[in-house]
Scaffold this active site. Structure first.
Site, PDB file in Angstrom:
ATOM      1  N   CYS A   1      -2.085   4.251 -16.366  1.00 55.04           N
ATOM      2  CA  CYS A   1      -3.026   5.088 -17.102  1.00 55.04           C
ATOM      3  C   CYS A   1      -4.372   4.364 -17.144  1.00 55.04           C
ATOM      4  O   CYS A   1      -4.440   3.156 -17.367  1.00 55.04           O
ATOM      5  CB  CYS A   1      -2.608   5.397 -18.526  1.00 55.04           C
ATOM      6  SG  CYS A   1      -1.092   6.335 -18.636  1.00 55.04           S
TER       7      CYS A   1
ATOM      8  N   ARG B   1      -4.795   3.656 -11.293  1.00 48.34           N
ATOM      9  CA  ARG B   1      -3.881   3.260 -12.372  1.00 48.34           C
ATOM     10  C   ARG B   1      -2.890   4.360 -12.724  1.00 48.34           C
ATOM     11  O   ARG B   1      -1.990   4.160 -13.546  1.00 48.34           O
ATOM     12  CB  ARG B   1      -4.682   2.893 -13.624  1.00 48.34           C
ATOM     13  CG  ARG B   1      -5.616   1.728 -13.427  1.00 48.34           C
ATOM     14  CD  ARG B   1      -6.406   1.462 -14.684  1.00 48.34           C
ATOM     15  NE  ARG B   1      -5.552   1.013 -15.767  1.00 48.34           N
ATOM     16  CZ  ARG B   1      -5.247  -0.252 -16.018  1.00 48.34           C
ATOM     17  NH1 ARG B   1      -5.754  -1.198 -15.264  1.00 48.34           N
ATOM     18  NH2 ARG B   1      -4.462  -0.569 -17.018  1.00 48.34           N
TER      19      ARG B   1
ATOM     20  N   TRP C   1      -0.405   8.054 -15.830  1.00 48.17           N
ATOM     21  CA  TRP C   1       0.856   7.782 -15.141  1.00 48.17           C
ATOM     22  C   TRP C   1       1.925   8.092 -16.172  1.00 48.17           C
ATOM     23  O   TRP C   1       2.024   7.419 -17.204  1.00 48.17           O
ATOM     24  CB  TRP C   1       0.926   6.320 -14.699  1.00 48.17           C
ATOM     25  CG  TRP C   1       2.109   6.042 -13.823  1.00 48.17           C
ATOM     26  CD1 TRP C   1       2.193   6.188 -12.471  1.00 48.17           C
ATOM     27  CD2 TRP C   1       3.397   5.564 -14.249  1.00 48.17           C
ATOM     28  NE1 TRP C   1       3.443   5.845 -12.029  1.00 48.17           N
ATOM     29  CE2 TRP C   1       4.198   5.454 -13.097  1.00 48.17           C
ATOM     30  CE3 TRP C   1       3.951   5.232 -15.489  1.00 48.17           C
ATOM     31  CZ2 TRP C   1       5.520   5.024 -13.153  1.00 48.17           C
ATOM     32  CZ3 TRP C   1       5.266   4.801 -15.537  1.00 48.17           C
ATOM     33  CH2 TRP C   1       6.039   4.695 -14.369  1.00 48.17           C
TER      34      TRP C   1
ATOM     35  N   ASN D   1      -3.209   4.298 -23.347  1.00 47.77           N
ATOM     36  CA  ASN D   1      -2.497   3.659 -22.240  1.00 47.77           C
ATOM     37  C   ASN D   1      -1.470   2.733 -22.865  1.00 47.77           C
ATOM     38  O   ASN D   1      -1.834   1.837 -23.620  1.00 47.77           O
ATOM     39  CB  ASN D   1      -3.497   2.861 -21.388  1.00 47.77           C
ATOM     40  CG  ASN D   1      -2.826   1.936 -20.400  1.00 47.77           C
ATOM     41  OD1 ASN D   1      -1.720   2.204 -19.955  1.00 47.77           O
ATOM     42  ND2 ASN D   1      -3.491   0.846 -20.063  1.00 47.77           N
ATOM     43  N   GLY D   2      -0.189   2.988 -22.596  1.00 47.92           N
ATOM     44  CA  GLY D   2       0.855   2.145 -23.175  1.00 47.92           C
ATOM     45  C   GLY D   2       2.014   3.008 -23.628  1.00 47.92           C
ATOM     46  O   GLY D   2       2.158   4.161 -23.203  1.00 47.92           O
TER      47      GLY D   2
ATOM     48  N   GLU E   1       8.241  -8.471   2.136  1.00 47.68           N
ATOM     49  CA  GLU E   1       6.929  -7.896   1.873  1.00 47.68           C
ATOM     50  C   GLU E   1       6.601  -6.783   2.879  1.00 47.68           C
ATOM     51  O   GLU E   1       6.074  -5.729   2.510  1.00 47.68           O
ATOM     52  CB  GLU E   1       5.870  -9.018   1.895  1.00 47.68           C
ATOM     53  CG  GLU E   1       4.437  -8.595   1.706  1.00 47.68           C
ATOM     54  CD  GLU E   1       4.149  -7.842   0.410  1.00 47.68           C
ATOM     55  OE1 GLU E   1       5.017  -7.742  -0.452  1.00 47.68           O
ATOM     56  OE2 GLU E   1       3.032  -7.309   0.310  1.00 47.68           O
TER      57      GLU E   1
ATOM     58  N   LYS F   1       5.902  -2.887   1.901  1.00 48.07           N
ATOM     59  CA  LYS F   1       4.673  -2.168   2.293  1.00 48.07           C
ATOM     60  C   LYS F   1       5.042  -0.844   2.942  1.00 48.07           C
ATOM     61  O   LYS F   1       4.468   0.191   2.616  1.00 48.07           O
ATOM     62  CB  LYS F   1       3.821  -2.985   3.277  1.00 48.07           C
ATOM     63  CG  LYS F   1       3.065  -4.160   2.735  1.00 48.07           C
ATOM     64  CD  LYS F   1       1.989  -3.845   1.738  1.00 48.07           C
ATOM     65  CE  LYS F   1       2.507  -3.764   0.341  1.00 48.07           C
ATOM     66  NZ  LYS F   1       2.554  -4.907  -0.504  1.00 48.07           N
TER      67      LYS F   1
ATOM     68  N   GLU G   1       6.700   1.720   0.324  1.00 47.79           N
ATOM     69  CA  GLU G   1       5.909   2.244  -0.792  1.00 47.79           C
ATOM     70  C   GLU G   1       4.789   3.180  -0.341  1.00 47.79           C
ATOM     71  O   GLU G   1       4.392   4.052  -1.097  1.00 47.79           O
ATOM     72  CB  GLU G   1       5.375   1.133  -1.691  1.00 47.79           C
ATOM     73  CG  GLU G   1       4.265   0.294  -1.137  1.00 47.79           C
ATOM     74  CD  GLU G   1       3.746  -0.740  -2.133  1.00 47.79           C
ATOM     75  OE1 GLU G   1       3.763  -0.498  -3.336  1.00 47.79           O
ATOM     76  OE2 GLU G   1       3.315  -1.815  -1.661  1.00 47.79           O
TER      77      GLU G   1
ATOM     78  N   HIS H   1      26.331  -9.944   7.722  1.00 50.09           N
ATOM     79  CA  HIS H   1      27.187  -9.721   6.556  1.00 50.09           C
ATOM     80  C   HIS H   1      27.051  -8.300   6.024  1.00 50.09           C
ATOM     81  O   HIS H   1      27.356  -8.045   4.857  1.00 50.09           O
ATOM     82  CB  HIS H   1      26.859 -10.753   5.474  1.00 50.09           C
ATOM     83  CG  HIS H   1      27.082 -12.157   5.948  1.00 50.09           C
ATOM     84  ND1 HIS H   1      28.328 -12.738   6.014  1.00 50.09           N
ATOM     85  CD2 HIS H   1      26.213 -13.077   6.448  1.00 50.09           C
ATOM     86  CE1 HIS H   1      28.216 -13.950   6.505  1.00 50.09           C
ATOM     87  NE2 HIS H   1      26.936 -14.184   6.780  1.00 50.09           N
TER      88      HIS H   1
ATOM     89  N   LYS I   1      -1.158   1.211  -9.959  1.00 52.19           N
ATOM     90  CA  LYS I   1      -1.542  -0.141  -9.553  1.00 52.19           C
ATOM     91  C   LYS I   1      -1.052  -1.206 -10.525  1.00 52.19           C
ATOM     92  O   LYS I   1      -0.476  -2.200 -10.123  1.00 52.19           O
ATOM     93  CB  LYS I   1      -3.068  -0.211  -9.413  1.00 52.19           C
ATOM     94  CG  LYS I   1      -3.594  -1.542  -8.935  1.00 52.19           C
ATOM     95  CD  LYS I   1      -3.229  -1.787  -7.496  1.00 52.19           C
ATOM     96  CE  LYS I   1      -3.696  -3.125  -6.986  1.00 52.19           C
ATOM     97  NZ  LYS I   1      -3.031  -3.479  -5.729  1.00 52.19           N
TER      98      LYS I   1
HETATM   99  O1  M6R Z   1      -0.379  -6.888 -10.726  1.00 51.40           O
HETATM  100  P1  M6R Z   1       0.899  -7.547 -10.322  1.00 51.40           P
HETATM  101  O2  M6R Z   1       0.731  -8.471  -9.200  1.00 51.40           O
HETATM  102  O3  M6R Z   1       1.615  -8.181 -11.473  1.00 51.40           O
HETATM  103  O4  M6R Z   1       1.798  -6.349  -9.811  1.00 51.40           O
HETATM  104  C1  M6R Z   1       3.116  -6.557  -9.401  1.00 51.40           C
HETATM  105  C2  M6R Z   1       3.652  -5.352  -8.680  1.00 51.40           C
HETATM  106  O5  M6R Z   1       3.597  -4.221  -9.488  1.00 51.40           O
HETATM  107  C3  M6R Z   1       2.891  -5.057  -7.375  1.00 51.40           C
HETATM  108  O6  M6R Z   1       2.863  -6.166  -6.541  1.00 51.40           O
HETATM  109  C4  M6R Z   1       3.548  -3.879  -6.637  1.00 51.40           C
HETATM  110  O7  M6R Z   1       4.812  -4.230  -6.193  1.00 51.40           O
HETATM  111  C5  M6R Z   1       2.676  -3.388  -5.490  1.00 51.40           C
HETATM  112  N1  M6R Z   1       2.693  -1.961  -5.457  1.00 51.40           N
HETATM  113  C6  M6R Z   1       3.134  -3.869  -4.177  1.00 51.40           C
HETATM  114  O8  M6R Z   1       2.335  -3.436  -3.138  1.00 51.40           O
END
Ligand code: M6R
Length: 611
Positions: free
Chosen positions: A2, A27, A73, A99-100, A484, A488, A491, A507, A606
């Site tokens: 948010c 956000r 969000w 926000n929260g 990673e 990517k 997501e 395994h 984000k």
């Molecule tokens: O702001 P942060 O690094 O704490 O965020 C952690 C995760 O939410 C963030 O890395 C998330 O997994 C991303 N969408 C990955 O691309």
């Protein structure tokens, strides 16, 4: 999660709010809304993006020099017009954005229902709006006191901005665990979840702390605690340029941020490496230096991509600095009964510095007496303030929801920390140390070379854009890179992808391999090279498709696989900084070709400020 914005001054608030919401849309993008105070409060809100809100508002009354705006969000209640913020109390006295999460909203709602309140939305925020109004009316008090009393009854997290229909000269803002920044102009104030909507108007900001309440008129700001203790505002200078938060000709923020990595890594080590003096200076760690160097155990806590950076850190600290490391998801750590001692060093890694689980894990570690360090990108963020010491990554604002340059900047900081400790403990020779510094200084140029061959990534993406599954394999420090790469892809393109340590394939995951399954193997020349070559052969023996990331000049793997992507040679400790880049770009191009919203993937936001 948010985004919230607010404005009070002499200008028309609406354009400032809309621009601010566009900047904060990363956000959350389930719905958006604004409230404008112009004699009366006009609220406009709509499910969908900020652009949907703009379409909806066209032709309506947008006058008002006081206003608040929100991009959501969803937590409580599905994305819908009615659940969108702002929310107005039953009798129209208070309009709020939040926000929260209000954790005890259900009990509060029941009590208010007994007092005759009814609710139009499913949100916890509407409960708070009504609670403030109920206190305001029954205790015959003013808006500020009603807000402070209401907040003393709330359990949960909030960044809040409130306008009152009966006190039309002010905005009230409050913060607990969700970020809120106030920008100071001349006879005007700006409010936002982060500084990006503020930067084009002023560089003077105040970051609210937990339990702060701000009462803001256009020419006056009073800061106090919920308990009514007056506070001296700490005005800071914003170190952020407008061009850093714009796309600058790139189609997406994600692509811009991938291409920024030579610069962001250089900025991360700038002024910290000194090959002539055999020195790495991380100023933020000075007063914990001895503890860090002598640590018996380091616990790394993070979420998502930052957790992957932590796994790279584990290899670096163990290999170079010979310190035992545990890497944990912050969300798991906080709900176990973890064994933490006063000698432990805890490193929390977070791009945003606002991730709720990471913040809560830090709290737990601090209560147990550990020394907690932060590696954050956002200056002034909650995590950077909650930790005992830390190092900023200096990657610049990361706006694409998929983290890219933040990851390589985090790995750069972890590398510098591990090298610094290793040298201090004389575990690596001066020659090795200066060699590593030089290699690190060369990384930006080597990334530049990978980026020059950008076309090969879109060519590969074209072939595999319709895949339904993908496997990413790596060994050693390339295993977190595999994780990673898979994150990517999934997501932003919504293709199911898994990262695995290559040796684990036998395994279970090997059962998935057939002629349709792309398998991305990070097969650089390091101590496990022969093993990874065997793993590639095992995939090929089952007709799997292999895309291999190899070290330049490797002509062995080239003959075995379907596609080969060569990256420049570097020290094995630094290779993750290079091998990650092709995986970011392949994911990016696949997502673009599938028509996905790369910068704002579905269901994500984000900064994850709720657990
Ligand atoms: O702001 P942060 O690094 O704490 O965020 C952690 C995760 O939410 C963030 O890395 C998330 O997994 C991303 N969408 C990955 O691309």
């Amino acid at each position: 999660m948010c985004g919230i914005v607010g404005y009070i001054g002499n200008k028309n608030a609406y354009p400032i709010l809309i621009k601010g919401l566009q900047r904060l849309e990363y956000r959350g993008y389930d719905s958006a809304g604004v409230a404008l105070l112009n004699g009366q409060v006009n609220v406009y809100k709509k499910k969908g993006k900020v652009s949907d809100l703009e379409d909806y508002i066209t032709g309506q009354d947008i006058r008002g020099t006081i206003g608040i705006g929100h991009t959501r969000w969803a937590t409580h209640g599905e994305p819908s017009d009615v659940n969108a913020h702002p929310h107005t109390s039953q009798n129209g006295t208070f309009t709020i954005i939040h926000n929260g999460i209000i954790e005890n909203y259900s009990n509060l709602k029941n009590s208010l229902t007994e007092q005759g309140y009814s609710f139009v939305s499913e949100t916890d925020t509407e409960v708070l709006a009504n609670l403030i109004e109920y206190i305001y009316r029954t205790q015959e008090t003013n808006a500020e006191i009603a807000v402070r009393i209401a907040l003393s009854k709330v359990v949960g997290a909030y960044g809040l901005v409130i306008i009152c229909n009966e006190e039309k000269d002010k905005i009230i803002a409050a913060r607990k665990s969700s970020p809120l920044v106030i920008g100071l102009g001349d006879d005007e104030y700006f409010l936002a979840s982060d500084a990006t909507p503020i930067v084009e108007y002023t560089d003077r900001v105040i970051y609210l702390n937990n339990d702060d309440v701000a009462i803001i008129k256009k020419d006056e700001l009073i800061l106090k605690t919920i308990k009514n203790d007056i506070l001296e505002p700490n005005v800071q200078k914003l170190d952020l340029g407008l061009s850093e938060i714009e796309k600058n000709g790139f189609d997406h923020f994600m692509l811009k941020e991938i291409f920024e990595q030579p610069r962001s890594i250089r900025d991360t080590f700038r002024g910290r490496l000194n090959a002539e003096k055999n020195e790495i200076r991380l100023g933020g760690l000075y007063h914990v230096y001895d503890q860090l160097v002598n640590a018996k155990r380091i616990i790394i806590l993070a979420c998502g991509t930052s957790w992957h950076a932590g796994l790279v850190g584990e290899y670096l600290f163990e290999d170079l600095a010979r310190i035992q490391v545990e890497v944990d998801y912050a969300s798991e750590f906080r709900y176990r009964n973890p064994v933490i001692s006063e000698e432990d060093i805890v490193i929390a890694i977070s791009q945003s510095g606002e991730t709720a689980d990471t913040l809560a894990a830090i709290q737990l570690a601090k209560e147990a007496g550990a020394t907690v360090l932060g590696i954050c990108n956002v200056v002034g963020s909650s995590i950077s303030r909650e930790t005992h010491a830390g190092v900023y990554t200096h990657a610049g604002p990361e706006i694409g929801v998929a983290s890219t340059k933040a990851f390589t900047a985090q790995v750069t900081v972890l590398t510098m920390m591990a090298m610094m400790i290793a040298r201090e403990k004389q575990l690596i020779s001066v020659e090795k140390f200066t060699g590593l510094i030089k290699e690190l200084e060369d990384i930006p140029e080597k990334i530049g070379k990978i980026l020059e061959n950008n076309d090969q990534f879109s060519d590969i993406a074209k072939i595999y854009k319709d895949a339904t599954n993908a496997l990413y394999l790596g060994r050693g420090v390339s295993y977190p890179v595999a994780l990673e790469g898979a994150l990517k892809l999934k997501e932003i393109s919504y293709i199911h992808a898994e990262g695995y340590p290559a040796a684990e394939m036998k395994h279970g995951p090997i059962a998935l391999i057939d002629e349709n399954m792309p398998v991305v193997v990070i097969a650089i020349k390091d101590s496990s090279y022969d093993k990874i070559v065997s793993n590639i052969q095992e995939v090929k023996a089952r007709n799997g498709i292999v895309i291999a990331i190899v070290t330049e000049g490797d002509d062995t793997i080239e003959k075995m696989v379907d596609h080969v992507i060569a990256i420049p040679e570097t020290d094995p400790s630094l290779v993750s900084l290079l091998s990650t880049i092709p995986l970011q770009l392949i994911a990016y191009y696949i997502a673009v070709m599938r028509g996905c919203n790369v910068d704002q993937p579905r269901n994500l936001a984000k900064s994850v400020t709720v657990e």
